[in-house]
Design a protein around this motif. Structure first.
Motif, PDB file in Angstrom:
ATOM      1  N   ALA A 108       0.852  -1.196   0.000  1.00 47.90           N
ATOM      2  CA  ALA A 108       0.000   0.000   0.000  1.00 47.90           C
ATOM      3  C   ALA A 108       0.885   1.242   0.000  1.00 47.90           C
ATOM      4  CB  ALA A 108      -0.912  -0.009   1.220  1.00 47.90           C
ATOM      5  N   HIS A 109       0.462   2.252  -0.769  1.00 54.04           N
ATOM      6  CA  HIS A 109       1.186   3.513  -0.863  1.00 54.04           C
ATOM      7  C   HIS A 109       0.590   4.482   0.157  1.00 54.04           C
ATOM      8  CE1 HIS A 109       2.821   1.525  -4.160  1.00 54.04           C
ATOM      9  NE2 HIS A 109       2.411   2.291  -5.192  1.00 54.04           N
ATOM     10  N   ILE A 110       1.343   4.783   1.210  1.00 55.25           N
ATOM     11  CA  ILE A 110       0.879   5.682   2.258  1.00 55.25           C
ATOM     12  C   ILE A 110       1.690   6.971   2.212  1.00 55.25           C
ATOM     13  CG2 ILE A 110       0.392   5.949   4.717  1.00 55.25           C
ATOM     14  CD1 ILE A 110      -1.234   3.759   3.390  1.00 55.25           C
ATOM     15  N   ASN A 111       2.977   6.905   2.531  1.00 55.67           N
ATOM     16  CA  ASN A 111       3.890   8.057   2.468  1.00 55.67           C
ATOM     17  C   ASN A 111       5.147   7.576   1.734  1.00 55.67           C
ATOM     18  OD1 ASN A 111       2.271   9.865   4.162  1.00 55.67           O
ATOM     19  ND2 ASN A 111       2.862   8.551   5.872  1.00 55.67           N
ATOM     20  N   CYS A 112       5.102   7.731   0.438  1.00 57.69           N
ATOM     21  CA  CYS A 112       6.214   7.210  -0.365  1.00 57.69           C
ATOM     22  C   CYS A 112       6.333   8.015  -1.655  1.00 57.69           C
ATOM     23  CB  CYS A 112       6.024   5.729  -0.672  1.00 57.69           C
ATOM     24  SG  CYS A 112       4.504   5.351  -1.588  1.00 57.69           S
ATOM     25  N   VAL A 113       7.484   7.880  -2.315  1.00 60.41           N
ATOM     26  CA  VAL A 113       7.779   8.582  -3.578  1.00 60.41           C
ATOM     27  C   VAL A 113       7.715   7.566  -4.708  1.00 60.41           C
ATOM     28  CG1 VAL A 113       9.500   9.890  -4.863  1.00 60.41           C
ATOM     29  CG2 VAL A 113       9.192  10.297  -2.409  1.00 60.41           C
ATOM     30  N   GLY A 114       6.928   7.878  -5.751  1.00 57.70           N
ATOM     31  CA  GLY A 114       6.797   6.977  -6.887  1.00 57.70           C
ATOM     32  C   GLY A 114       7.718   7.337  -8.038  1.00 57.70           C
ATOM     33  N   ASP A 115       7.795   8.643  -8.373  1.00 60.41           N
ATOM     34  CA  ASP A 115       8.657   9.135  -9.439  1.00 60.41           C
ATOM     35  C   ASP A 115       9.178  10.504  -9.048  1.00 60.41           C
ATOM     36  OD1 ASP A 115       8.677   7.061 -11.526  1.00 60.41           O
ATOM     37  OD2 ASP A 115       6.513   7.441 -11.634  1.00 60.41           O
ATOM     38  N   GLY A 116       9.887  11.141 -10.016  1.00 60.30           N
ATOM     39  CA  GLY A 116      10.451  12.452  -9.730  1.00 60.30           C
ATOM     40  C   GLY A 116       9.393  13.519  -9.498  1.00 60.30           C
ATOM     41  N   GLY A 117       8.158  13.312  -9.946  1.00 59.15           N
ATOM     42  CA  GLY A 117       7.109  14.312  -9.786  1.00 59.15           C
ATOM     43  C   GLY A 117       5.846  13.765  -9.139  1.00 59.15           C
ATOM     44  N   VAL A 118       5.875  12.552  -8.596  1.00 57.45           N
ATOM     45  CA  VAL A 118       4.681  11.921  -8.003  1.00 57.45           C
ATOM     46  C   VAL A 118       5.068  11.319  -6.654  1.00 57.45           C
ATOM     47  CG1 VAL A 118       2.920  10.146  -8.282  1.00 57.45           C
ATOM     48  CG2 VAL A 118       3.713  11.431 -10.273  1.00 57.45           C
ATOM     49  N   PHE A 119       4.225  11.577  -5.643  1.00 60.27           N
ATOM     50  CA  PHE A 119       4.418  10.942  -4.328  1.00 60.27           C
ATOM     51  C   PHE A 119       3.051  10.785  -3.667  1.00 60.27           C
ATOM     52  CE2 PHE A 119       4.587  15.461  -3.528  1.00 60.27           C
ATOM     53  CZ  PHE A 119       3.938  15.651  -2.318  1.00 60.27           C
ATOM     54  N   TRP A 120       2.998   9.964  -2.628  1.00 63.85           N
ATOM     55  CA  TRP A 120       1.768   9.712  -1.848  1.00 63.85           C
ATOM     56  C   TRP A 120       1.952  10.285  -0.445  1.00 63.85           C
ATOM     57  CZ3 TRP A 120       2.663   6.812  -6.022  1.00 63.85           C
ATOM     58  CH2 TRP A 120       1.559   6.345  -6.772  1.00 63.85           C
ATOM     59  N   TYR A 121       0.973  11.067  -0.046  1.00 65.45           N
ATOM     60  CA  TYR A 121       0.995  11.659   1.294  1.00 65.45           C
ATOM     61  C   TYR A 121      -0.282  11.242   2.032  1.00 65.45           C
ATOM     62  CZ  TYR A 121       0.884  15.174   5.021  1.00 65.45           C
ATOM     63  OH  TYR A 121       0.829  15.807   6.238  1.00 65.45           O
ATOM     64  N   LYS A 122      -0.101  10.427   3.077  1.00 68.07           N
ATOM     65  CA  LYS A 122      -1.224   9.898   3.876  1.00 68.07           C
ATOM     66  C   LYS A 122      -2.247   9.186   3.000  1.00 68.07           C
ATOM     67  CE  LYS A 122      -0.845  13.269   7.631  1.00 68.07           C
ATOM     68  NZ  LYS A 122      -1.530  14.299   8.452  1.00 68.07           N
ATOM     69  N   GLY A 123      -1.730   8.434   2.050  1.00 73.14           N
ATOM     70  CA  GLY A 123      -2.578   7.633   1.180  1.00 73.14           C
ATOM     71  C   GLY A 123      -3.133   8.367  -0.025  1.00 73.14           C
ATOM     72  N   GLU A 124      -2.882   9.666  -0.175  1.00 75.20           N
ATOM     73  CA  GLU A 124      -3.396  10.436  -1.313  1.00 75.20           C
ATOM     74  C   GLU A 124      -2.277  10.656  -2.328  1.00 75.20           C
ATOM     75  OE1 GLU A 124      -5.727  14.654  -2.280  1.00 75.20           O
ATOM     76  OE2 GLU A 124      -4.781  14.334  -0.333  1.00 75.20           O
ATOM     77  N   LYS A 125      -2.579  10.413  -3.574  1.00 77.78           N
ATOM     78  CA  LYS A 125      -1.595  10.587  -4.639  1.00 77.78           C
ATOM     79  C   LYS A 125      -1.465  12.068  -4.987  1.00 77.78           C
ATOM     80  CE  LYS A 125      -0.357   8.925  -9.249  1.00 77.78           C
ATOM     81  NZ  LYS A 125      -0.765   8.107 -10.408  1.00 77.78           N
TER      82      LYS A 125
END
Length: 241
Positions: free
Chosen positions: A139-156
């Motif tokens: 699950a993506h909660i607080n993580c970085v996906g790419d150089g311009g995309v990240f997840w903060y508290k489950g929101e993309k």
């Protein structure tokens, strides 16, 4: 002398008669007393059987003496009992014609409007400070996906003021190296301290556009100045020269 003797003899029978009379008159009271005593003894021995008989005979007498019958006068006619007539229902008095007050004008109820923050409003801002990592298979909660995309508290979150290459969509080795570098740089910026996110449009399935900054300096502008991103809408072939 002879006369006196005869007088004395005549008087003797008279005395006998008076004694007989006195003796007969004296026995009568004793006979009555004896009969009364015998009757009392008999009544005492048979009192249990005599008592109910005396109670039955004395009951009507006591009732008649205790409850005297009212005297009925022949010259007074019997009272006539009047039947109770049904009471008429109370009728409320009809008010006289008075000017009626004006009817109240119904006013529509004002429903309270809940303030729902819209992601499209540029005035909405949010400050975040969490520990980020790289996104994996979970699950993506607080993580970085790419150089311009990240997840903060489950929101993309999509950084709205820049565009960077995607590792999985790289067209050449140079673009892939730039995508890895941009991803690592974004992770370092997010973990460097508190940051601010301002809404830059409506949230879409591809993510919620945000302008991410710290101390008034945009993360997108930093990545563009470092050569790891470009402005939105610019050509992307520069990384594959």
């Amino acid at each position: 002398m002879a006369k006196t003797a005869t007088r004395g003899r005549r008087k003797a029978p008279a005395r006998g008669k008076s004694k007989a009379r006195s003796s007969g008159g004296g026995l009568l009271p004793w006979a009555v007393i004896g009969i009364a005593a015998i009757g009392g003894i008999v009544a005492h021995d048979h009192w249990k059987s005599i008592q109910p008989m005396l109670a039955r005979q004395s009951a009507p007498i006591t009732r008649e003496t205790a409850e005297p019958k009212p005297l009925v006068r022949k010259d007074v006619p019997p009272k006539q009992v009047a039947l109770a007539a049904p009471m008429p229902k109370a009728v409320s008095p009809v008010p006289q014609s008075q000017p009626l007050p004006p009817a109240a004008i119904p006013t529509p109820m004002i429903q309270p409007i809940k303030a729902v923050p819209s992601p499209a409003s540029p005035a909405v801002s949010e400050t975040g400070r969490v520990a980020f990592g790289y996104c994996g298979q979970g699950a993506h909660i607080n993580c970085v996906g790419d150089g311009g995309v990240f997840w903060y508290k489950g929101e993309k979150i999509v950084i709205a003021d820049m565009a960077s290459p995607v590792v999985d969509q790289a067209r050449c080795d140079g673009e892939r190296r730039v995508a890895f570098a941009a991803k690592s740089r974004l992770l370092a910026l997010l973990n460097a301290g508190p940051f601010t996110m301002n809404a830059a449009g409506k949230a879409e399935p591809s993510g919620a556009p945000r302008v991410v900054s710290r101390d008034g300096r945009s993360f997108g502008a930093q990545l563009i100045n470092e050569g790891l991103a470009r402005k939105p809408g610019a050509a992307g072939g520069a990384w594959c020269a």
